[in-house]
Structures are given as C-alpha cells and as structure tokens.
Write an enzyme that holds these catalytic residues in place. Structure first.
Site, mmCIF file in Angstrom:
data_model
loop_
_atom_site.group_PDB
_atom_site.id
_atom_site.type_symbol
_atom_site.label_atom_id
_atom_site.label_comp_id
_atom_site.label_asym_id
_atom_site.label_seq_id
_atom_site.Cartn_x
_atom_site.Cartn_y
_atom_site.Cartn_z
ATOM 1 N N HIS A 164 11.421 0.381 -0.461
ATOM 2 C CA HIS A 164 11.088 -1.017 -0.177
ATOM 3 C C HIS A 164 12.292 -1.730 0.448
ATOM 4 C CE1 HIS A 164 7.464 -0.548 -2.478
ATOM 5 N NE2 HIS A 164 8.010 -0.626 -3.671
ATOM 6 N N GLY B 128 0.819 -1.218 0.000
ATOM 7 C CA GLY B 128 0.000 0.000 0.000
ATOM 8 C C GLY B 128 0.851 1.265 0.000
ATOM 9 N N SER C 191 -7.524 10.111 -0.198
ATOM 10 C CA SER C 191 -6.687 8.924 -0.338
ATOM 11 C C SER C 191 -7.515 7.635 -0.381
ATOM 12 C CB SER C 191 -5.678 8.850 0.806
ATOM 13 O OG SER C 191 -6.343 8.519 2.004
ATOM 14 N N ARG D 238 1.540 -5.140 5.639
ATOM 15 C CA ARG D 238 0.263 -5.696 5.153
ATOM 16 C C ARG D 238 0.295 -7.198 5.369
ATOM 17 N NH1 ARG D 238 -2.271 -5.096 -1.041
ATOM 18 N NH2 ARG D 238 -4.424 -5.558 -0.443
ATOM 19 N N PHE E 15 -9.508 4.508 -1.857
ATOM 20 C CA PHE E 15 -9.195 3.724 -3.056
ATOM 21 C C PHE E 15 -9.958 4.265 -4.266
ATOM 22 C CE2 PHE E 15 -9.866 0.089 -5.925
ATOM 23 C CZ PHE E 15 -8.540 -0.217 -6.199
ATOM 24 N N MET F 273 -8.467 7.606 -5.406
ATOM 25 C CA MET F 273 -7.143 7.466 -6.029
ATOM 26 C C MET F 273 -7.247 6.764 -7.382
ATOM 27 S SD MET F 273 -4.380 6.833 -2.995
ATOM 28 C CE MET F 273 -2.965 6.974 -4.099
ATOM 29 N N GLY G 229 -7.759 -3.148 -3.958
ATOM 30 C CA GLY G 229 -7.686 -2.306 -2.762
ATOM 31 C C GLY G 229 -8.507 -2.854 -1.603
HETATM 32 P P1 A3P Z 1 -4.295 -4.959 -4.489
HETATM 33 O O1 A3P Z 1 -3.439 -5.490 -5.584
HETATM 34 O O2 A3P Z 1 -4.607 -5.991 -3.438
HETATM 35 O O3 A3P Z 1 -5.524 -4.282 -4.999
HETATM 36 P P2 A3P Z 1 1.822 -0.658 -3.491
HETATM 37 O O4 A3P Z 1 1.376 0.741 -3.630
HETATM 38 O O5 A3P Z 1 2.731 -0.881 -2.312
HETATM 39 O O6 A3P Z 1 2.361 -1.200 -4.756
HETATM 40 O O7 A3P Z 1 0.524 -1.531 -3.119
HETATM 41 C C1 A3P Z 1 -0.478 -1.752 -4.057
HETATM 42 C C2 A3P Z 1 -1.696 -2.310 -3.367
HETATM 43 O O8 A3P Z 1 -2.317 -1.248 -2.598
HETATM 44 C C3 A3P Z 1 -2.744 -2.785 -4.356
HETATM 45 O O9 A3P Z 1 -3.454 -3.844 -3.714
HETATM 46 C C4 A3P Z 1 -3.605 -1.547 -4.501
HETATM 47 O O10 A3P Z 1 -4.886 -1.781 -5.024
HETATM 48 C C5 A3P Z 1 -3.662 -1.080 -3.052
HETATM 49 N N1 A3P Z 1 -4.041 0.327 -2.927
HETATM 50 C C6 A3P Z 1 -3.593 1.365 -3.647
HETATM 51 N N2 A3P Z 1 -4.209 2.498 -3.257
HETATM 52 C C7 A3P Z 1 -5.064 2.158 -2.271
HETATM 53 C C8 A3P Z 1 -5.985 2.888 -1.475
HETATM 54 N N3 A3P Z 1 -6.148 4.186 -1.630
HETATM 55 N N4 A3P Z 1 -6.690 2.216 -0.542
HETATM 56 C C9 A3P Z 1 -6.535 0.885 -0.388
HETATM 57 N N5 A3P Z 1 -5.686 0.132 -1.126
HETATM 58 C C10 A3P Z 1 -4.964 0.760 -2.053
#
Ligand code: A3P
Length: 312
Positions: free
Chosen positions: A127, A68, A246, A149, A248, A251, A270
C-alpha cells in the site's frame, strides 16, 4: 492462497490480540509523515526493507487500502501457480520454504532477508507510496500493477473496515470518519496524495494501471491483460478459470480457509457505488473538489472515470 491463509490469519490474529490491549491513540505510528498500524509494522521494518533485493521478474501489486488488493492478489497468485506448474519440468526443485506474508510493509524486520532467498516469481503486495518503496524495485525494473478504485467507494469500504478491525482506530460516526479521510489521518496516508504521487509513474513501461471498476465490469479481460503484462501465457480456459475463482462470491465462500475470521470483515459487499448509501450532498461536494484539485485531468484521474463512478 491457502498457504497464505495460515500466514495471514496468524499475523492478523496476533495483531488483533495486541491491539485489544491498546488505547485508540496508540494504534498507529508515524514514519516519514505517514501513519501505519503498530501491530503490523514498525520503524525497524521500514529500515530493514531497504535490504530487499527486487528482481525484474517480481510481481508487485500496488494499491491504496480497500482498492481490492486481496482480489487482485488472488488473481496474481493463481496466475503464477498455474503458470509455474505448467512450465516447471518435473525434476526442477520446488522450495519447501513457506512464502512470506505477501504485504511488503507488514511483518517482522527479518522478512526481507528471508524474501531474498525465496524462489522466483515472488508476488508482493504493497500500500506504500512509490517514494517509500525499496529503491531496488525501480532500479531492478520489477513490474508493478497499480490498482485503483474510485475514491468514494474506497472511503466507504475503509470506514466499514476500520470499524470492524480492532487494530485500526474506529469512528463513532461516518461523518467523523469522512473528516479524517479528507484530512490525511488515515493509515497509509491520504488517498488523493497517493493518486497524485503514483501519477508520476503512470507512463512508466514497467507500470500497468487497472481499476477495480474495469475489473468488475469485465473480469476475464482484466485477467488477460494482467497475465499479458507479466508475460504469463495461459490458455483461454485457464484464464477464464482464474477469473471465476476470483469472483467475489467464490472468494467470500472460500474465505474461512484463505483469511480465517478476518474474511468476514474483508469480503463485505464487493460492489461499485456503495458510497451512495453514506455520502451527504456536502460530502459529495467536498470530495469532488478534492479530487479535482489533486488529480483532475491527470492520467490516473482520467483512468478513474470519476464522472461515471462518483457522480450521483
Ligand atoms: P467493500 O468493502 O466495498 O466490499 P482490499 O483487499 O484492498 O482491502 O479491498 C477490500 C475491498 O475489495 C472490499 O470492498 C471487498 O469486499 C472487495 N473485494 C474483495 N474481494 C473481491 C472480489 N473478488 N471482487 C470484488 N470485490 C472484492
């Protein structure tokens, strides 16, 4: 995030073009035993990274891929922008210099010299394992927000991501990916090792831990806690609006502007517990065992509420 959007889109698009000319086994390189995408980083970048002069007011967001990062990164950037606008007096000069790509270990070797010239407060995502961060981050007491996570959703998200983005190796089946995830073949290393190594910093006063799941459960409280940790004092209404921007849905809707076509791959579901659509009984058992072995009973292991989020 829109300024970041152009930088992010350019960098990812260039990387995708380069990756499309490569074979699968050329996509990653190894540095200190950890794999990284060749199209986003290099050993020279890691060498140059030591020249970063961290500051005590830097905002570091640390999280394993797919935890996330983009979500919490949006929250942090938004908090900083609102706070700066409120607190800067009109005469103070705002730098024209564009911000760097926010991921510490991605980009070119010259970025750290440029970063050293950027005004405070800098928001930096990473990371990396703690031992691979520039030493000045700990020495100069930069504050770190550690994002976690649950490992089953991390694996699920990583699987879809790696198959959607050509600069990462793809997998024919979920079962193949699961084996790779459990046998340390992931870019940025093994998530269990990541948790175990960061666990040693869990009690550090400059480290705050937050989970994807708690932020999902109560975004406003999460935003408030994050703001308080970084000494960002905003009104209730402002904090609420940061949480709303912010979400999901918000965004994802804005992702063309902030992330270009990369947004379609990134903003997938998300949600919490999507792992239930992929994991077999045997895979559940294997992951439960690995989690217990690496971080069972530790501070970060407990924080993840494994029983609640990772048991069927
Ligand atoms: P999923 O693939 O389970 O949907 P990162 O940004 O570290 O690459 O993580 C990506 C993950 O965070 C994805 O998960 C993405 O959908 C989720 N994500 C991105 N923005 C988000 C938000 N605003 N709220 C919740 N989850 C979110």
């Amino acid at each position: 995030m829109e300024k970041f959007g152009k930088i992010m889109t350019d960098l990812v698009e260039k990387a995708v073009v380069a990756a499309n000319t490569m074979d699968r086994d050329e996509l990653l390189f190894s540095h200190k035993g950890i794999l990284y995408p060749v199209t986003l980083s290099s050993p020279e970048v890691f060498r140059a990274m030591e020249s970063l002069e961290a500051r005590s007011d830097d905002i570091i967001l640390a999280g394993y891929p797919k935890s996330g990062t983009n979500w919490v990164g949006q929250i942090l950037s938004d908090l900083v922008v609102i706070f700066e606008k409120k607190t800067q007096n009109k005469e103070s000069s705002v730098s024209d210099e564009p911000p760097e790509f926010p991921y510490l270990e991605m980009g070119d070797a010259g970025k750290y010299e440029r970063m050293n010239k950027l005004p405070s407060r800098r928001v930096i995502f990473t990371h990396l394992l703690p031992e691979n961060l520039p030493r000045s981050i700990f020495k100069n007491k930069a504050k770190i927000l550690l994002l976690l996570r649950n490992p089953k959703d991390v694996a699920t998200s990583f699987y879809h991501f790696t198959n959607g983005l050509s600069l990462l190796p793809s997998y024919e089946t979920w079962d193949d990916f699961f084996i790779a995830f459990m046998t340390k073949k992931m870019p940025w290393g093994c998530y269990f090792e990541y948790l175990s190594k960061w666990n040693k910093y869990a009690d550090d006063e400059n480290v705050m831990t937050i989970t994807y799941e708690e932020l999902k459960e109560n975004p406003v409280l999460g935003v408030k806690n994050i703001a308080a940790f970084f000494g960002i004092s905003l009104t209730e209404k402002e904090l609420q609006s940061v949480a709303e921007r912010s979400s999901f849905q918000s965004m994802k809707k804005n992702s063309q502007k902030t992330h270009g076509s990369f947004g379609n791959i990134l903003f997938r579901k998300g949600a919490v517990s999507d792992w239930k659509n992929l994991f077999s009984e045997d895979q559940n058992e294997k992951m439960d065992k690995a989690f217990e072995e690496h971080v069972g009973g530790t501070k970060l292991g407990t924080k993840l509420k494994y029983e609640e989020y990772c048991k069927a």
